[in-house]
Design a protein around this motif. Structure first.
Motif, PDB file in Angstrom:
ATOM      1  N   SER A 150       0.828  -1.216   0.000  1.00  0.00           N
ATOM      2  CA  SER A 150       0.000   0.000   0.000  1.00  0.00           C
ATOM      3  C   SER A 150       0.858   1.261   0.000  1.00  0.00           C
ATOM      4  CB  SER A 150      -0.929   0.013   1.213  1.00  0.00           C
ATOM      5  OG  SER A 150      -1.929  -0.974   1.098  1.00  0.00           O
ATOM      6  N   ASP A 151       1.957   1.224   0.736  1.00  0.00           N
ATOM      7  CA  ASP A 151       2.859   2.381   0.786  1.00  0.00           C
ATOM      8  C   ASP A 151       3.374   2.747  -0.602  1.00  0.00           C
ATOM      9  OD1 ASP A 151       2.557   2.574   3.488  1.00  0.00           O
ATOM     10  OD2 ASP A 151       4.527   1.750   4.002  1.00  0.00           O
ATOM     11  N   ARG A 152       3.365   1.772  -1.499  1.00  0.00           N
ATOM     12  CA  ARG A 152       3.882   1.982  -2.856  1.00  0.00           C
ATOM     13  C   ARG A 152       2.754   2.044  -3.893  1.00  0.00           C
ATOM     14  NH1 ARG A 152       7.067  -0.551   0.574  1.00  0.00           N
ATOM     15  NH2 ARG A 152       9.347  -0.381   0.422  1.00  0.00           N
ATOM     16  N   GLY A 153       1.529   2.183  -3.408  1.00  0.00           N
ATOM     17  CA  GLY A 153       0.396   2.316  -4.312  1.00  0.00           C
ATOM     18  C   GLY A 153      -0.075   1.024  -4.930  1.00  0.00           C
ATOM     19  N   ILE A 154       0.231  -0.114  -4.276  1.00  0.00           N
ATOM     20  CA  ILE A 154      -0.147  -1.427  -4.801  1.00  0.00           C
ATOM     21  C   ILE A 154      -1.157  -2.072  -3.859  1.00  0.00           C
ATOM     22  CG2 ILE A 154       0.685  -3.742  -5.381  1.00  0.00           C
ATOM     23  CD1 ILE A 154       3.409  -2.462  -6.005  1.00  0.00           C
ATOM     24  N   ASP A 155      -2.251  -2.584  -4.399  1.00  0.00           N
ATOM     25  CA  ASP A 155      -3.267  -3.277  -3.608  1.00  0.00           C
ATOM     26  C   ASP A 155      -2.917  -4.754  -3.468  1.00  0.00           C
ATOM     27  OD1 ASP A 155      -4.980  -1.071  -3.240  1.00  0.00           O
ATOM     28  OD2 ASP A 155      -5.908  -1.374  -5.191  1.00  0.00           O
ATOM     29  N   LEU A 156      -2.877  -5.262  -2.244  1.00  0.00           N
ATOM     30  CA  LEU A 156      -2.714  -6.707  -2.031  1.00  0.00           C
ATOM     31  C   LEU A 156      -4.100  -7.337  -1.989  1.00  0.00           C
ATOM     32  CD1 LEU A 156      -0.913  -9.154  -1.536  1.00  0.00           C
ATOM     33  CD2 LEU A 156      -1.115  -8.703   0.925  1.00  0.00           C
ATOM     34  N   VAL A 157      -4.393  -8.119  -3.007  1.00  0.00           N
ATOM     35  CA  VAL A 157      -5.703  -8.762  -3.155  1.00  0.00           C
ATOM     36  C   VAL A 157      -5.672 -10.110  -2.455  1.00  0.00           C
ATOM     37  CG1 VAL A 157      -7.367  -9.678  -4.820  1.00  0.00           C
ATOM     38  CG2 VAL A 157      -6.053  -7.601  -5.360  1.00  0.00           C
ATOM     39  N   LEU A 158      -6.648 -10.372  -1.593  1.00  0.00           N
ATOM     40  CA  LEU A 158      -6.720 -11.637  -0.863  1.00  0.00           C
ATOM     41  C   LEU A 158      -7.809 -12.533  -1.446  1.00  0.00           C
ATOM     42  CD1 LEU A 158      -6.310 -10.329   2.804  1.00  0.00           C
ATOM     43  CD2 LEU A 158      -4.544 -11.001   1.163  1.00  0.00           C
ATOM     44  N   LEU A 159      -7.633 -13.829  -1.251  1.00  0.00           N
ATOM     45  CA  LEU A 159      -8.551 -14.817  -1.831  1.00  0.00           C
ATOM     46  C   LEU A 159      -9.441 -15.435  -0.762  1.00  0.00           C
ATOM     47  CD1 LEU A 159      -5.548 -15.137  -3.374  1.00  0.00           C
ATOM     48  CD2 LEU A 159      -6.909 -16.701  -4.770  1.00  0.00           C
ATOM     49  N   VAL A 160     -10.675 -15.727  -1.192  1.00  0.00           N
ATOM     50  CA  VAL A 160     -11.643 -16.447  -0.369  1.00  0.00           C
ATOM     51  C   VAL A 160     -12.089 -17.672  -1.159  1.00  0.00           C
ATOM     52  CG1 VAL A 160     -13.982 -16.396   0.551  1.00  0.00           C
ATOM     53  CG2 VAL A 160     -12.470 -14.446   0.925  1.00  0.00           C
ATOM     54  N   LYS A 177      -7.401  -5.589  -0.400  1.00  0.00           N
ATOM     55  CA  LYS A 177      -7.345  -4.260  -1.018  1.00  0.00           C
ATOM     56  C   LYS A 177      -7.622  -4.380  -2.515  1.00  0.00           C
ATOM     57  CE  LYS A 177      -5.910  -2.239   2.789  1.00  0.00           C
ATOM     58  NZ  LYS A 177      -4.523  -1.782   2.921  1.00  0.00           N
ATOM     59  N   GLY A 178      -8.269  -3.371  -3.076  1.00  0.00           N
ATOM     60  CA  GLY A 178      -8.562  -3.385  -4.515  1.00  0.00           C
ATOM     61  C   GLY A 178      -9.837  -4.135  -4.824  1.00  0.00           C
ATOM     62  N   PHE A 179      -9.830  -5.424  -4.525  1.00  0.00           N
ATOM     63  CA  PHE A 179     -11.017  -6.270  -4.638  1.00  0.00           C
ATOM     64  C   PHE A 179     -10.769  -7.543  -3.851  1.00  0.00           C
ATOM     65  CE2 PHE A 179      -8.341  -7.500  -8.234  1.00  0.00           C
ATOM     66  CZ  PHE A 179      -8.446  -8.892  -8.308  1.00  0.00           C
ATOM     67  N   THR A 180     -11.827  -8.285  -3.578  1.00  0.00           N
ATOM     68  CA  THR A 180     -11.704  -9.609  -2.969  1.00  0.00           C
ATOM     69  C   THR A 180     -11.834 -10.644  -4.074  1.00  0.00           C
ATOM     70  OG1 THR A 180     -12.669  -8.841  -0.879  1.00  0.00           O
ATOM     71  CG2 THR A 180     -12.650 -11.215  -1.271  1.00  0.00           C
ATOM     72  N   TYR A 181     -10.904 -11.572  -4.104  1.00  0.00           N
ATOM     73  CA  TYR A 181     -10.858 -12.603  -5.148  1.00  0.00           C
ATOM     74  C   TYR A 181     -11.616 -13.830  -4.644  1.00  0.00           C
ATOM     75  CZ  TYR A 181      -8.477 -15.232  -8.940  1.00  0.00           C
ATOM     76  OH  TYR A 181      -8.183 -15.963 -10.057  1.00  0.00           O
ATOM     77  N   LEU A 182     -12.787 -14.090  -5.191  1.00  0.00           N
ATOM     78  CA  LEU A 182     -13.589 -15.246  -4.798  1.00  0.00           C
ATOM     79  C   LEU A 182     -13.257 -16.424  -5.694  1.00  0.00           C
ATOM     80  CD1 LEU A 182     -15.812 -16.754  -3.310  1.00  0.00           C
ATOM     81  CD2 LEU A 182     -17.498 -15.645  -4.795  1.00  0.00           C
ATOM     82  N   VAL A 183     -12.653 -17.441  -5.118  1.00  0.00           N
ATOM     83  CA  VAL A 183     -12.349 -18.679  -5.838  1.00  0.00           C
ATOM     84  C   VAL A 183     -13.646 -19.476  -5.939  1.00  0.00           C
ATOM     85  CG1 VAL A 183     -11.011 -20.815  -5.786  1.00  0.00           C
ATOM     86  CG2 VAL A 183      -9.988 -18.677  -4.977  1.00  0.00           C
ATOM     87  N   SER A 184     -14.107 -19.719  -7.163  1.00  0.00           N
ATOM     88  CA  SER A 184     -15.450 -20.281  -7.342  1.00  0.00           C
ATOM     89  C   SER A 184     -15.527 -21.782  -7.121  1.00  0.00           C
ATOM     90  CB  SER A 184     -15.973 -19.952  -8.744  1.00  0.00           C
ATOM     91  OG  SER A 184     -15.231 -20.649  -9.727  1.00  0.00           O
ATOM     92  N   VAL A 185     -14.380 -22.461  -7.075  1.00  0.00           N
ATOM     93  CA  VAL A 185     -14.377 -23.920  -6.932  1.00  0.00           C
ATOM     94  C   VAL A 185     -13.355 -24.331  -5.880  1.00  0.00           C
ATOM     95  CG1 VAL A 185     -15.115 -24.382  -9.293  1.00  0.00           C
ATOM     96  CG2 VAL A 185     -12.684 -24.169  -8.795  1.00  0.00           C
ATOM     97  N   THR A 186     -13.532 -25.536  -5.367  1.00  0.00           N
ATOM     98  CA  THR A 186     -12.535 -26.125  -4.491  1.00  0.00           C
ATOM     99  C   THR A 186     -11.516 -26.834  -5.373  1.00  0.00           C
ATOM    100  OG1 THR A 186     -14.204 -26.461  -2.779  1.00  0.00           O
ATOM    101  CG2 THR A 186     -12.154 -27.689  -2.557  1.00  0.00           C
ATOM    102  N   GLY A 187     -10.251 -26.485  -5.242  1.00  0.00           N
ATOM    103  CA  GLY A 187      -9.232 -27.101  -6.083  1.00  0.00           C
ATOM    104  C   GLY A 187      -8.455 -26.072  -6.865  1.00  0.00           C
ATOM    105  N   VAL A 188      -7.859 -26.524  -7.969  1.00  0.00           N
ATOM    106  CA  VAL A 188      -6.962 -25.673  -8.743  1.00  0.00           C
ATOM    107  C   VAL A 188      -7.713 -24.955  -9.857  1.00  0.00           C
ATOM    108  CG1 VAL A 188      -4.970 -27.129  -8.249  1.00  0.00           C
ATOM    109  CG2 VAL A 188      -6.359 -27.604 -10.275  1.00  0.00           C
ATOM    110  N   THR A 189      -6.996 -24.061 -10.532  1.00  0.00           N
ATOM    111  CA  THR A 189      -7.569 -23.333 -11.656  1.00  0.00           C
ATOM    112  C   THR A 189      -7.890 -24.286 -12.795  1.00  0.00           C
ATOM    113  OG1 THR A 189      -5.380 -22.935 -12.600  1.00  0.00           O
ATOM    114  CG2 THR A 189      -6.249 -21.264 -11.111  1.00  0.00           C
ATOM    115  N   GLY A 190      -8.776 -23.847 -13.689  1.00  0.00           N
ATOM    116  CA  GLY A 190      -9.124 -24.669 -14.849  1.00  0.00           C
ATOM    117  C   GLY A 190     -10.521 -24.354 -15.323  1.00  0.00           C
ATOM    118  N   GLU A 191     -10.790 -24.691 -16.575  1.00  0.00           N
ATOM    119  CA  GLU A 191     -12.104 -24.443 -17.149  1.00  0.00           C
ATOM    120  C   GLU A 191     -13.142 -25.387 -16.554  1.00  0.00           C
ATOM    121  OE1 GLU A 191     -12.146 -23.494 -21.579  1.00  0.00           O
ATOM    122  OE2 GLU A 191     -10.321 -24.670 -21.358  1.00  0.00           O
ATOM    123  N   ARG A 192     -14.337 -24.886 -16.332  1.00  0.00           N
ATOM    124  CA  ARG A 192     -15.476 -25.708 -15.915  1.00  0.00           C
ATOM    125  C   ARG A 192     -16.649 -25.409 -16.839  1.00  0.00           C
ATOM    126  NH1 ARG A 192     -11.230 -25.567 -12.133  1.00  0.00           N
ATOM    127  NH2 ARG A 192     -11.570 -27.125 -10.537  1.00  0.00           N
TER     128      ARG A 192
END
Length: 273
Positions: A150-160, A177-192
């Motif tokens: 934040s001191d450098r103008g950067i938002d640390l975005v956290l995941l839920v 900060k900036g936005f909250t990142y909602l992980v829509s699935v349990t597990g890793v990234t990938g197309e659903r």
């Protein structure tokens, strides 16, 4: 530094403008250096031209625990092409006058800590980075990093995640900060093919407790999921594996065009009434 603390972040300003326009933020994810940094440079500009509002830029890492096979393969190709944190930040520095939309870096705690939190934030700020996502960083460590960023103008975005207990979800969303990142699935990234119906409830829960916008990621594969997320009231939709796959599958020399075409398709879906 004091001026940066008093200024509204670039990410928040983007979300506020989109909210005033009744639009959802389109947030594509790109792996830096896949297939090479020169292509990534061109793709970043093409995504901006094709309607992206915020771009999440992955820094390749050899042990990406949160990523599915598509993004893992992209990281491997990027590392093989010689991509490093320093080279990614140099590329962004060169693009500062051309990239007008916020760039959010996606990295892991190990490379971040190897560089050093202060040094990493300094370099990222110099490169024009607006946000940072570190999916494997514990909340307690995030509380150390967030003020440095934040001191450098950067938002640390956290995941839920869907498995996050309700009270901890509130705590995380209020510290993000900036936005909250909602992980829509349990597990890793990938197309659903389909978004889980409980995501709608999670969006509403977060919107009622979060001080920042809510963006949904992990599993958004195309226009239909974008529309669904918008209808559920999310402020942003993050599309990763589907875009990375299109770049990987494109004929050599046509990667930039493939990325732009897909982003434009997603933009139309995001704006469709």
């Amino acid at each position: 530094m004091e001026n940066q603390l008093n200024q509204k972040s670039k990410i928040i300003s983007s979300f506020e403008l989109l909210n005033d326009q009744g639009r959802i933020a389109l947030m594509p994810f790109l792996m830096a250096g896949d297939p090479d940094l020169e292509t990534s440079r061109k793709v970043l500009l093409k995504l901006q031209d094709a309607g992206a509002d915020i771009i999440e830029l992955g820094i390749p890492y050899s042990d990406p625990l949160a990523d599915g096979p598509v993004i893992q393969a992209a990281a491997s190709r990027a590392l093989a092409s010689g991509t490093t944190i320093s080279r990614v930040l140099d590329m962004l520095s060169d693009l500062r006058c051309e990239l007008e939309i916020p760039i959010v870096l996606f990295t892991y705690s190990n490379p971040l800590l190897n560089v050093g939190m202060d040094c990493f934030c300094d370099r990222a700020a110099e490169a024009g980075v607006s946000g940072l996502v570190v999916p494997d960083l514990p909340l307690e460590e995030a509380e150390k990093l967030s003020p440095l960023a934040s001191d450098r103008g950067i938002d640390l975005v956290l995941l839920v995640a869907p498995t996050t207990p309700k009270e901890r979800m509130k705590t995380i969303s209020r510290k993000s900060k900036g936005f909250t990142y909602l992980v829509s699935v349990t597990g890793v990234t990938g197309e659903r093919t389909n978004m889980e119906s409980r995501v709608e409830l999670l969006v509403h829960q977060l919107k009622s407790s979060s001080l920042s916008p809510v963006a949904v990621g992990f599993g958004i594969s195309g226009p239909e999921q974008i529309k669904q997320v918008r209808e559920w009231g999310a402020d942003g939709a993050i599309v990763g594996s589907a875009l990375v796959k299109r770049i990987a599958n494109a004929q050599k020399g046509l990667e930039v065009q493939a990325a732009g075409n897909f982003c434009a398709e997603l933009r139309r879906a995001a704006d469709e009434k």
